[in-house]
Design a protein around this motif. Sequence first.
Motif, PDB file in Angstrom:
ATOM      1  N   ALA A   1      -9.450   2.972  -5.260  1.00 56.24           N
ATOM      2  CA  ALA A   1     -10.289   1.730  -5.178  1.00 56.24           C
ATOM      3  C   ALA A   1      -9.313   0.371  -4.932  1.00 56.24           C
ATOM      4  O   ALA A   1      -9.623  -0.340  -4.012  1.00 56.24           O
ATOM      5  N   TYR A   2      -7.900   0.360  -5.515  1.00 57.61           N
ATOM      6  CA  TYR A   2      -7.232  -0.536  -5.341  1.00 57.61           C
ATOM      7  C   TYR A   2      -6.554  -0.383  -3.664  1.00 57.61           C
ATOM      8  O   TYR A   2      -6.292  -1.399  -3.042  1.00 57.61           O
ATOM      9  N   ALA A   3      -6.377   0.707  -3.320  1.00 59.09           N
ATOM     10  CA  ALA A   3      -6.026   0.860  -1.714  1.00 59.09           C
ATOM     11  C   ALA A   3      -7.009   0.435  -0.936  1.00 59.09           C
ATOM     12  O   ALA A   3      -6.882  -0.368   0.120  1.00 59.09           O
ATOM     13  N   ALA A   4      -8.345   0.658  -1.279  1.00 62.83           N
ATOM     14  CA  ALA A   4      -9.184   0.253  -0.477  1.00 62.83           C
ATOM     15  C   ALA A   4      -9.410  -1.151  -0.464  1.00 62.83           C
ATOM     16  O   ALA A   4      -9.780  -2.144   0.668  1.00 62.83           O
TER      17      ALA A   4
ATOM     18  N   LEU B   1       0.820  -1.085  -0.005  1.00 62.81           N
ATOM     19  CA  LEU B   1       0.100  -0.205  -0.023  1.00 62.81           C
ATOM     20  C   LEU B   1       0.901   1.188   0.153  1.00 62.81           C
ATOM     21  O   LEU B   1       0.593   2.220  -0.730  1.00 62.81           O
ATOM     22  N   ALA B   2       1.914   1.097   0.866  1.00 61.10           N
ATOM     23  CA  ALA B   2       2.792   2.453   0.854  1.00 61.10           C
ATOM     24  C   ALA B   2       3.677   2.784  -0.368  1.00 61.10           C
ATOM     25  O   ALA B   2       3.674   3.752  -0.943  1.00 61.10           O
ATOM     26  N   ALA B   3       3.821   1.605  -1.074  1.00 62.64           N
ATOM     27  CA  ALA B   3       4.461   1.759  -2.507  1.00 62.64           C
ATOM     28  C   ALA B   3       3.593   2.124  -3.508  1.00 62.64           C
ATOM     29  O   ALA B   3       3.967   3.087  -4.185  1.00 62.64           O
ATOM     30  N   ALA B   4       2.118   1.956  -3.110  1.00 64.79           N
ATOM     31  CA  ALA B   4       1.166   2.371  -4.130  1.00 64.79           C
ATOM     32  C   ALA B   4       0.949   3.798  -4.041  1.00 64.79           C
ATOM     33  O   ALA B   4       0.797   4.477  -5.089  1.00 64.79           O
ATOM     34  N   VAL B   5       1.124   4.459  -2.849  1.00 66.17           N
ATOM     35  CA  VAL B   5       0.944   5.535  -2.495  1.00 66.17           C
ATOM     36  C   VAL B   5       2.015   6.618  -3.198  1.00 66.17           C
ATOM     37  O   VAL B   5       1.964   7.693  -3.869  1.00 66.17           O
ATOM     38  N   ILE B   6       3.385   5.978  -3.131  1.00 63.31           N
ATOM     39  CA  ILE B   6       4.595   6.754  -3.354  1.00 63.31           C
ATOM     40  C   ILE B   6       4.599   6.752  -5.097  1.00 63.31           C
ATOM     41  O   ILE B   6       4.792   8.009  -5.399  1.00 63.31           O
TER      42      ILE B   6
END
Length: 329
Positions: free
Chosen positions: A81-84, A31-36
């Motif tokens: 949506a992916y993070a959720a 999740l952290a990687a997706a945000v960065i």
Amino acid sequence: MRFVRQNDVNSAKRAVPWRGSGGIRGGVAVLAAAVIVSGCAGGGADEAAERDTSEQRGTGRPVHGQPRRPLGAPAARALDAYAAQLRRAHAARAAAAKRWGLAEAPLIPPAPPAKKPALRTREGFEVDGHVEDGLPPVFTTVPTRHKVVFLTIDDGAEKDPAFLRMMSELKIPYTAFLSDYLVKEDYGYFERMRDHGVVLDNHTLNHRYLPALSYAAQKREICGMQDVIEKRYGKRPALFRPPYGSYDQDTLRAAKFCGVKAVPLWNEEVFVDRWEHRESDRELRPGDIVLSHFRGPGEWKGTMPDMIRRFLNRVTAEGYAVARLEDYL
């Protein structure tokens, strides 16, 4: 004629309790990687795009490599949506772990390798003509640098519905090596197992000590179980485990004739109340195959879910995930 016998119970020493360490878990890191990667952290990507677009205003051309506008709504919604989805999956896994009495949620294994590792027979486990005759490799550990282990369960004596629910809710992969004289009491139980993605493999028809049998008798035991699994469950097994881990040249010749591609044994065995180890240091290693059995209170001091708790609590504490054996072969 040389044969190999695995004295897995009497020669192993009792393992000491293991205390692991915590750490950052896979779901949080993803999740952290997706945000960065999205550029959402600190607003840096959006600010740079706005600044470059302002400098080009009136030219009718966007700056090379930059959008004319900040990140569009569809892309942002997809990221949200992916993070959720990740949060829901992590919450469900944590809830299942709590429901089944685990110390913490099991780790998620990495994606399996696109290129499968080369399987070679472990030193000391060879039979005469092993390489020359192209006999199936016999191994206890799968070559990998990933911190994964593989759970395998033998024979089919205990048919505990709670075990099926537990493994399904926790999404723990495992491989079953079945013997027909036990499985035939309830073929439907193992059909439900197969429907949850478990691969059903060969442990012979009657669980006999194979080196004491002729080549023809060994072939009947192995090929006969291949036929049963194909008829009942729709797929002929590629893997075979000899009863007691004991085999000779005729065993492997018969296995090859019956269509077997590999003979995975084990490096550790887990029970309700203890672990037993092949290696003297009693440590887990990446790619280790772990053995257990379909057993219940009639023979153990507990249930199959009790055994799974002991297994998962240790491997998770030591930073290992449970992967699907067939994905690495």
